[in-house]
Design an enzyme around this catalytic site. Structure first.
Site, PDB file in Angstrom:
ATOM      1  N   CYS A 197      25.867 -41.970  58.348  1.00 32.69           N
ATOM      2  CA  CYS A 197      25.328 -42.418  59.629  1.00 32.69           C
ATOM      3  C   CYS A 197      25.948 -41.541  60.709  1.00 32.69           C
ATOM      4  O   CYS A 197      26.950 -40.867  60.472  1.00 32.69           O
ATOM      5  CB  CYS A 197      25.656 -43.877  59.897  1.00 32.69           C
ATOM      6  N   CYS A 242      26.755 -42.838  63.898  1.00 34.48           N
ATOM      7  CA  CYS A 242      27.406 -43.583  64.987  1.00 34.48           C
ATOM      8  C   CYS A 242      28.914 -43.329  65.099  1.00 34.48           C
ATOM      9  O   CYS A 242      29.468 -43.390  66.182  1.00 34.48           O
ATOM     10  CB  CYS A 242      27.118 -45.075  64.880  1.00 34.48           C
ATOM     11  N   CYS A 251      23.345 -44.538  66.224  1.00 38.27           N
ATOM     12  CA  CYS A 251      23.237 -44.078  64.837  1.00 38.27           C
ATOM     13  C   CYS A 251      22.343 -42.851  64.678  1.00 38.27           C
ATOM     14  O   CYS A 251      22.145 -42.363  63.564  1.00 38.27           O
ATOM     15  CB  CYS A 251      22.744 -45.214  63.950  1.00 38.27           C
ATOM     16  N   LYS A 289      19.120 -53.939  56.967  1.00 39.11           N
ATOM     17  CA  LYS A 289      20.327 -54.064  57.772  1.00 39.11           C
ATOM     18  C   LYS A 289      19.932 -54.728  59.086  1.00 39.11           C
ATOM     19  O   LYS A 289      19.115 -54.186  59.840  1.00 39.11           O
ATOM     20  CB  LYS A 289      20.920 -52.682  58.027  1.00 39.11           C
ATOM     21  N   ARG A 336      33.245 -52.195  64.407  1.00 41.98           N
ATOM     22  CA  ARG A 336      33.074 -51.177  65.457  1.00 41.98           C
ATOM     23  C   ARG A 336      34.414 -50.771  66.049  1.00 41.98           C
ATOM     24  O   ARG A 336      34.578 -49.639  66.482  1.00 41.98           O
ATOM     25  CB  ARG A 336      32.075 -51.678  66.500  1.00 41.98           C
ATOM     26  N   ARG A 391      21.747 -51.933  69.153  1.00 43.61           N
ATOM     27  CA  ARG A 391      21.082 -51.299  68.021  1.00 43.61           C
ATOM     28  C   ARG A 391      19.768 -52.009  67.636  1.00 43.61           C
ATOM     29  O   ARG A 391      19.239 -51.772  66.556  1.00 43.61           O
ATOM     30  CB  ARG A 391      22.011 -51.263  66.811  1.00 43.61           C
ATOM     31  N   GLU A 436      10.981 -53.351  53.714  1.00 46.60           N
ATOM     32  CA  GLU A 436      11.940 -52.254  53.914  1.00 46.60           C
ATOM     33  C   GLU A 436      12.551 -51.814  52.577  1.00 46.60           C
ATOM     34  O   GLU A 436      12.715 -50.620  52.325  1.00 46.60           O
ATOM     35  CB  GLU A 436      13.077 -52.696  54.851  1.00 46.60           C
ATOM     36  N   LYS A 472      22.429 -56.508  54.401  1.00 49.38           N
ATOM     37  CA  LYS A 472      23.629 -56.568  55.219  1.00 49.38           C
ATOM     38  C   LYS A 472      23.334 -57.245  56.546  1.00 49.38           C
ATOM     39  O   LYS A 472      22.341 -56.881  57.166  1.00 49.38           O
ATOM     40  CB  LYS A 472      24.099 -55.137  55.453  1.00 49.38           C
ATOM     41  N   SER A 528      32.404 -57.067  58.297  1.00 50.77           N
ATOM     42  CA  SER A 528      33.697 -57.298  58.941  1.00 50.77           C
ATOM     43  C   SER A 528      33.813 -58.682  59.573  1.00 50.77           C
ATOM     44  O   SER A 528      34.860 -59.319  59.479  1.00 50.77           O
ATOM     45  CB  SER A 528      33.931 -56.209  59.995  1.00 50.77           C
ATOM     46  N   TYR A 553      35.673 -56.335  52.159  1.00 50.26           N
ATOM     47  CA  TYR A 553      37.065 -56.028  52.513  1.00 50.26           C
ATOM     48  C   TYR A 553      38.035 -56.855  51.674  1.00 50.26           C
ATOM     49  O   TYR A 553      39.234 -56.624  51.701  1.00 50.26           O
ATOM     50  CB  TYR A 553      37.284 -56.267  54.021  1.00 50.26           C
TER      51      TYR A 553
END
Ligand code: PBG
Ligand code: ZN
Length: 329
Positions: A121, A123, A131, A196, A206, A218, A234, A249, A275, A314
């Site tokens: 990406c 970004c 992005c 997404k 971020r 976005r 998609e 996501k 996150s 994570y």
């Protein structure tokens, strides 16, 4: 169907061994992928405030995290980069000596069996934080495609097993596939962030990736949270363009999407526990408001039960360690 008192579902819940015998969903460390944030330098480790235990790190430090993950049985890592310089087109994204490219080479050398995924990406690499490249204040889809392809090829050159476009530009999977093939990387796989959603749950990331857009948001390219049919469309489009794995996501609030993408495509489906999902569990656990380990395992099991084959999280190392210690949940 037999009824009470002939049928008593509780009979098979009586002991842990009985429950294990009829368990429908299993979580395995090899299904987990750990995100890592690479930056230049050595001995650098910058903690992310809203993501306890997660840091931006230089390649030497990143290798230690990856080694710990591999020892716990984690299947792979997905790399994000924080470049030294950002510009309007994100040109550090295809720098052969960028932090992600360097990390990929080091991982290929030191821990070859750990799957190497590179997030693709712009970004993290653009000075405006969007992005793709901007034209008249809008992200220009078609002008962005060749730049994404260039970055994907640079990651493949550096040893990525999988490239993972997360930009949500239309047509990027086909452009990337063609560029990889032209460069001789016919075996480099594509994991597309197919569905997404424009989500509030990316906030802590971020900070980690230093990728907050300087203006606007976005929503002009990421999906509307309300749309399920579009998400399946998609995913189908990306598969037609050459995606090997499709991702949904965030994960937790979008489990219905995970289920329908799996059912409709039959392709390997990934889900990204983002996150904000991680931060919510961590924050509540820190306050003693819930049992963090159990909430972690339950959230991951739920994502698997919905139909995800692999999970980017994570929690990958903690969950893998817990599974290895014999806890199924
Ligand atoms: C952007 C990107 C984002 C994440 C991964 N790649 C979020 C965004 O749109 O800012 C989010 C991951 C997370 O929140 O953990 N290409
Ligand atoms: Zn992006």
């Amino acid at each position: 169907m037999p009824q009470y008192p002939q049928y008593r579902p509780r009979r098979l819940r009586r002991t842990a061994a009985l429950r294990a015998l009829v368990r429908e969903t299993h979580l395995h460390p090899s299904q987990l992928v750990l995100p890592l944030f690479a930056r230049s330098g050595s001995g650098v480790r910058r903690d992310i405030a809203a993501m306890p235990g997660v840091a931006q790190s230089s390649v030497d430090e990143l290798l230690r995290d990856a080694e710990r993950a591999a020892r716990a049985g984690v299947g792979g890592v997905i790399l994000f980069g924080i470049p030294d310089v950002k510009d309007a087109s994100g040109s550090s994204a295809w720098d052969a000596h960028g932090p992600v490219q360097s990390a990929l080479r080091a991982l290929a050398r030191e821990i070859p069996d750990l799957v190497r995924i590179a997030d693709v990406c712009l970004c993290e690499y653009t000075d405006h934080g969007h992005c793709g490249v901007l034209r008249d204040g809008h992200v220009d889809n078609d002008a962005t495609l060749p730049l994404l392809a260039r970055s994907a090829v640079a990651f493949a050159d550096a040893g990525a097993d999988i490239v993972a476009p997360s930009d949500m530009m239309d047509g990027r999977v086909r452009t990337i596939r063609e560029a990889l093939d032209t460069a001789g990387h016919v075996d480099t796989a594509i994991l597309s962030y197919a569905a997404k959603f424009a989500s509030a749950l990316y906030g802590p990331f971020r900070e980690a990736a230093e990728s907050t857009p300087q203006s606007g948001d976005r929503r002009g390219y990421q999906m509307d949270s309300a749309n399920a049919a579009e998400a399946v469309r998609e995913a189908r489009l990306d598969i037609e363009e050459g995606a090997d794995i499709v991702m949904v996501k965030p994960a937790g609030p979008y489990l219905d999407i995970v289920t329908s993408v799996k059912r409709d495509t039959g392709h390997p489906v990934a889900a990204y526990q983002v996150s904000g999902e991680f931060a919510m569990i961590k924050a509540a656990a820190e306050r003693g408001w819930l049992d963090g380990d159990r909430a972690m395992m339950e959230s991951l099991l739920g994502i698997r039960r919905a139909g995800a084959d692999l999970i980017v999280t994570y929690f990958a190392v903690d969950a893998a360690t817990r599974l290895r210690d014999g806890h199924a949940e």
